[in-house]
Design an enzyme around this catalytic site. Sequence first.
Site, mmCIF file in Angstrom:
data_model
loop_
_atom_site.group_PDB
_atom_site.id
_atom_site.type_symbol
_atom_site.label_atom_id
_atom_site.label_comp_id
_atom_site.label_asym_id
_atom_site.label_seq_id
_atom_site.Cartn_x
_atom_site.Cartn_y
_atom_site.Cartn_z
ATOM 1 N N LEU A 67 48.029 86.425 56.017
ATOM 2 C CA LEU A 67 46.736 86.084 56.603
ATOM 3 C C LEU A 67 46.874 86.013 58.126
ATOM 4 C CD1 LEU A 67 45.975 83.382 53.943
ATOM 5 C CD2 LEU A 67 44.728 85.539 54.220
ATOM 6 N N HIS A 101 56.287 78.038 48.293
ATOM 7 C CA HIS A 101 57.198 79.164 48.528
ATOM 8 C C HIS A 101 58.469 78.928 47.707
ATOM 9 C CE1 HIS A 101 59.055 82.496 50.699
ATOM 10 N NE2 HIS A 101 60.122 81.738 50.861
ATOM 11 N N LEU A 141 54.408 82.907 59.175
ATOM 12 C CA LEU A 141 54.564 83.181 57.742
ATOM 13 C C LEU A 141 55.623 82.259 57.133
ATOM 14 C CD1 LEU A 141 53.928 85.001 55.275
ATOM 15 C CD2 LEU A 141 55.903 86.379 55.955
HETATM 16 C C1 GRF Z 1 55.793 81.918 42.651
HETATM 17 O O1 GRF Z 1 57.200 82.095 42.762
HETATM 18 C C2 GRF Z 1 55.319 81.179 43.889
HETATM 19 O O2 GRF Z 1 56.333 80.383 44.464
HETATM 20 C C3 GRF Z 1 54.983 82.283 44.818
HETATM 21 O O3 GRF Z 1 54.402 83.284 43.999
HETATM 22 C C4 GRF Z 1 55.100 83.277 42.736
HETATM 23 C C5 GRF Z 1 54.118 83.557 41.614
HETATM 24 O O4 GRF Z 1 53.223 82.478 41.532
HETATM 25 N N1 GRF Z 1 54.109 81.803 45.869
HETATM 26 P P1 GRF Z 1 52.123 82.387 40.311
HETATM 27 O O5 GRF Z 1 52.863 82.538 39.026
HETATM 28 O O6 GRF Z 1 51.158 83.542 40.502
HETATM 29 O O7 GRF Z 1 51.481 81.034 40.484
#
Ligand code: GRF
Length: 215
Positions: free
Chosen positions: A95, A111, A146
Amino acid sequence: MGDQQCCVVVLISGNGNNLQALIDASSNSGYTISHVISNNPDAFGLERAQRCGIASTVLNHRDFGTRGEFDSALQQAIDDQNPDLVVLAGFMRILGPEFVKNFSGRMLNIHPSLLPKYPGINTHQRVLDAGDREHGATVHFVTEELDGGPLIAQGRILVNANDTAQELAARVLIREQQLYPTVVTWFASGRLSLQQDRAVMDGAALPREGLQIDS
Ligand code: GRF
């Protein structure tokens, strides 16, 4: 927000495991997920929202000529909901700084690493390649940098000698699903805020590495 429920909009791109955890925890946590927005029309998270009666919007980034046009459309879609908090949950778009500035102090991200280590992608394999003994997930305020905003909380896992990236990802996900609802609840109750460049909880600046949350 006052004594009203904290209104949350969740942004997704994929499976929506974190969205599901936030939905499951929302009933007695002081927040309500009012809307889900996905940049990916095929995100399974849209199915999860639909099953739980949560309205959703798809803004396919491929339909926009530039990142700026996408960001503007996304900002309008969010503003239409007038949320107290925007939660990035597996949202895989970068973003722009203008967009992020508009939501300073009321946008969170999760993250899959112990930030500041391993911003960006492929965190699990990078942990294995580095031979790290620990790994985990971090929730932080979103700023223009980021994966670089002030850290709020971390959940750790031990790395086993013969772990694969997939096995690490599965164990990190379990920590994520504990961590994110906890942090969103703190925000919803007015305990957590962003002040200058620090996450502040109950009036005190949090440690730079965030609060360490046991499993
Ligand atoms: C996860 O590992 C999260 O930490 C990252 O995206 C991955 C998938 O997240 N931000 P989700 O299963 O779509 O919630």
